[in-house]
Scaffold this motif. Structure first.
Motif, PDB file in Angstrom:
ATOM      1  N   THR A  42      -3.121   0.054   6.527  1.00 35.39           N
ATOM      2  CA  THR A  42      -3.023  -1.244   6.892  1.00 35.39           C
ATOM      3  C   THR A  42      -1.718  -1.616   7.049  1.00 35.39           C
ATOM      4  N   HIS A  52      -6.492   2.840   0.669  1.00 33.11           N
ATOM      5  CA  HIS A  52      -5.084   2.608   0.900  1.00 33.11           C
ATOM      6  C   HIS A  52      -4.623   3.895   1.003  1.00 33.11           C
ATOM      7  N   THR A 108     -11.085   1.052  -2.981  1.00 32.88           N
ATOM      8  CA  THR A 108     -10.039   0.330  -2.498  1.00 32.88           C
ATOM      9  C   THR A 108      -8.722   1.060  -2.493  1.00 32.88           C
ATOM     10  N   HIS A 152      -2.589  -7.770   6.431  1.00 32.37           N
ATOM     11  CA  HIS A 152      -3.412  -6.988   5.856  1.00 32.37           C
ATOM     12  C   HIS A 152      -5.191  -7.286   5.825  1.00 32.37           C
ATOM     13  N   PRO A 171       0.837  -1.415   0.039  1.00 33.15           N
ATOM     14  CA  PRO A 171      -0.171   0.141   0.018  1.00 33.15           C
ATOM     15  C   PRO A 171       0.945   1.277  -0.131  1.00 33.15           C
ATOM     16  N   TRP A 194     -13.875  -6.390   5.565  1.00 35.81           N
ATOM     17  CA  TRP A 194     -14.850  -6.495   4.096  1.00 35.81           C
ATOM     18  C   TRP A 194     -15.873  -7.162   4.371  1.00 35.81           C
ATOM     19  N   SER A 203     -12.712  -8.208  -1.863  1.00 36.70           N
ATOM     20  CA  SER A 203     -11.429  -7.882  -1.498  1.00 36.70           C
ATOM     21  C   SER A 203     -10.332  -8.279  -2.272  1.00 36.70           C
ATOM     22  N   THR A 235      -1.945  -5.466  -1.572  1.00 29.96           N
ATOM     23  CA  THR A 235      -1.292  -5.832  -0.254  1.00 29.96           C
ATOM     24  C   THR A 235      -0.383  -6.923  -0.623  1.00 29.96           C
ATOM     25  N   HIS A 256      -7.886  -5.121  -2.904  1.00 25.97           N
ATOM     26  CA  HIS A 256      -7.070  -5.030  -1.638  1.00 25.97           C
ATOM     27  C   HIS A 256      -6.120  -6.199  -1.785  1.00 25.97           C
TER      28      HIS A 256
END
Ligand SMILES: Cc1ncc(C[n+]2csc(CCOP(=O)(O)OP(=O)(O)O)c2C)c(N)n1
Ligand SMILES: CC(=O)[C@@H](O)[C@H](O)COP(=O)(O)O
Ligand SMILES: [Mg+2]
Length: 622
Positions: A63, A58, A54, A109, A11, A70, A76, A83, A79
């Protein structure tokens, strides 16, 4: 893979990008998602819709220190890509690959495991309280869709969180869709907020009036305040959430990265419970998914150019269930059908089109669905609730308290029973035989093929009264595996006589049982094979006679062994003081991972080859 996405490994890399680069990255991520999911299958439409949100999350939050929960977790993927799981993304939902849902053991994360809907606000509130009691500093964010918001747990959590002093951000991702079109009063209310700018206009005008008349006396201000109070129900967006105790912000455009960044930065430092209403488009950026978001909600591998799925056609168990039910309903006008937000998945879409007034989509509300069915049955109708096995877990008390104790005639189509495959541990339907077996008055059946299922459906409506469950698996089966007789309460079928071993199989595991029997017969083992049909009541006479003869018994089921079919059989013969050598085959008492169904049967030694080996060992040990 695209140019900017290539360099995204965490991120922190997102935070260095300017707005143009972020927009370019969003486009690259969409292409990456489409390319990968076209091969692995998965929840494409929801993820295409949430790319900018998303990225903005970030950009603003950090995170794993800040926690994002979520809801459902099917959205997700972006994400995951950001991550550190981009390189493993091609293994999504594959055996030993990364999961299609957040998993705390997969990545730091991922703050909380999800899979079933409407849990995020409860979990987030728990985390926020723990943070405050431990005097720690971080943000907790629940990200919940408008579909998941229809689930009872979400309301329970809003009710609790709204009066709590803890800082908590709830982001409502409103795309007007559950898997199908979202339903219910709350959904209508959200649409009003989104589409009637009049509401905002009046509110703004009133605020201006109140703030711009300095010369006015105190009493007049008070009076105007009251005016504002009395009309605010009409004019304020988000009043529902405000009255629960949340500060409401929105609705904002969930594809506008600048607006998202600004609002998230603002709410990050605010006190108390916040609700941020973000509007997104499900399926955004891929025409087929934009046009048919329900088809691309959870999709099997498909061809990108045409949007066509690659797997072979033919009806599934759900389709057969839906069409037999529709046929039966032509002649029995008391039959009504219920879904909890899954009309397509459960095969009820056909029924819903044919009998619009006898079909009820209650939203993601499995508990309500069961007690609602009880009410319908109490007043003379014959309701069927078609529901995935793993989601019926939600309704345990309603099954017992509202349906079974009153012995109401409700039919349960327990779909996705057994291994579901790629969705993994949260979705495996491995527990229904266990949690239904001990509920009084319940009858439980499992067909071995479509023909037997049709007969069971007719039996359940026409010849039976009281609660009855028919459980069947995800995907396709055989139309006629064997010739089958009519269904009689508590009667199994002796398929083949033998003298060395009683082999009791339930449901679609019978196909494997047939193969195993054939192989064992070749190896000189005389197998007595029984298709049990009923888990409750068991065919006591048939089973007892057989085991008294063979003195050896195995059971086979696609349920957890604990408390399942085999357990019920053992209990029954034990109570009769019968002593036989036995082994139960089913899934072990542990979370069952994701992978294709065949791979998982092999991994857990429930494929024909492994079973033959295990059974031979048992036969030799005497
Ligand atoms: C308890 C439960 N019931 C049903 C489902 C199946 N399900 C998964 S996602 C979904 C729709 C969710 O809609 P929404 O929260 O709005 O997310 P979107 O897909 O629109 O992003 C449903 C019904 C589930 N996961 N859990
Ligand atoms: C996320 C979720 O719970 C559903 O979308 C589920 O994955 C659907 O499963 P099927 O693909 O078996 O309909
Ligand atoms: Mg939605």
């Amino acid at each position: 893979m695209g140019g900017i996405l290539n360099d995204i490994n965490s991120p922190d890399d997102i935070k260095k990008l300017d707005i143009n680069q972020l927009e370019e990255l969003a486009a690259e991520i969409r292409a990456f998602l489409i390319d990968n999911v076209s091969k692995t299958g998965g929840h494409l439409a929801s993820n295409l819709g949430i790319v900018e949100l998303t990225l903005a999350l970030h950009c603003v939050f950090n995170t794993p220190t800040d926690k994002i929960i979520w809801d459902v977790g099917h959205q997700s993927y972006v994400h995951k890509i950001i991550t550190g799981r981009k390189d493993k993304f091609c293994t999504l939902r594959q055996l030993d690959g990364i999961s299609g849902f957040p998993k705390v053991n997969e990545c730091e994360h991922d703050a909380f495991n999800t899979g079933h809907s409407s849990t995020s606000i409860s979990a987030a509130l728990g985390m926020a309280k723990a943070r405050d009691i431990r005097k720690e500093k971080y943000s907790v964010i629940a990200l919940i869709g408008d579909g998941a918001l229809t689930g009872g747990m979400a309301f329970e959590a809003l009710n609790d969180a709204g009066r709590s002093p803890n800082n908590l951000i709830v982001i409502l991702n409103d795309n007007e869709m559950s898997i199908s079109k979202n339903v219910g009063g709350l959904s209508k209310y959200l649409r009003k907020i989104r589409t009637e700018p009049f509401y905002f206009k009046v509110k703004e005008d009133l605020d201006i009036i109140l703030n711009k008349i300095p010369a006015i006396g105190r009493s007049a201000v008070k009076a105007l305040g009251k005016v504002k109070g009395s009309v605010k129900y009409m004019i304020m967006p988000g009043i529902f959430f405000e009255e629960l105790g949340f500060k409401y912000f929105g609705p904002i455009d969930g594809h506008d990265l600048v607006e998202l960044n600004e609002v998230l930065t603002r709410v990050k430092t605010m006190k108390g419970p916040i609700l941020l209403h973000v509007c997104t488009q499900k399926g955004r950026g891929y025409t087929f998914a934009e046009e048919s978001p329900h088809l691309f909600h959870g999709i099997s591998p498909f061809e990108i150019e045409t949007g066509e799925v690659l797997s072979a056609g033919g009806p599934s168990y759900s389709d057969v269930f839906g069409s037999e039910l529709t046929d039966l309903a032509e002649t029995d006008e008391n039959i009504v059908a219920i879904t909890a937000a899954m009309p397509n998945g459960t095969g009820l879409d056909q029924f819903s089109k044919r009998f619009h007034d006898r079909f009820f989509d209650v939203g993601i509300a499995e508990q309500h669905a069961v007690t609602f069915a009880a009410g319908l049955a109490r007043n003379g109708l014959k309701p069927v609730f078609a529901v995935y096995s793993s989601f019926l877990q939600r309704s345990y008390d309603q099954l017992l308290h509202d349906v079974a104790l009153q012995n109401l005639h409700v039919v349960f189509g327990v779909d996705r029973a057994g291994i579901v495959g790629e969705d993994g541990e949260t979705h495996q339907g491995l527990y229904d035989l266990s949690f239904l077996s001990h509920i009084p008055n319940f009858t439980i059946m499992a067909p071995c093929d479509y023909d037997e299922m049709r007969k069971m459906i007719r039996f359940a409506f026409s010849e039976h009264t009281g609660p009855v469950a028919i459980r069947y698996p995800r995907g396709k089966g055989k139309d006629r595996l064997i010739d089958s007789s009519e269904i009689k309460l508590g009667q199994g079928v002796l398929y083949k006589e033998g003298s060395d071993l009683t082999f009791l199989s339930i449901g679609t595991m019978f196909e494997t049982a047939l193969k195993v029997t054939e192989e064992l017969t070749k190896l000189g083992v005389s197998v007595e094979l029984i298709n049990a049909r009923f888990v409750k009541p068991l065919d006591v006479k048939l089973i007892v006679n057989s085991v008294m003869k063979t003195k050896k018994m195995i059971t086979l089921e696609d349920n957890t062994i604990t408390g399942g079919f085999g357990s019920s059989v053992l209990e029954m013969i034990n109570q009769r003081g019968i002593n036989v050598k036995s082994k139960l085959f089913g899934f072990p008492d542990q979370p069952i991972i994701h992978g294709s169904k065949n791979q998982l049967f092999k991994r857990y030694k429930l494929d024909a080859e492994s079973l033959v080996g295990e059974i031979l060992k048992l036969c030799k040990k005497q």
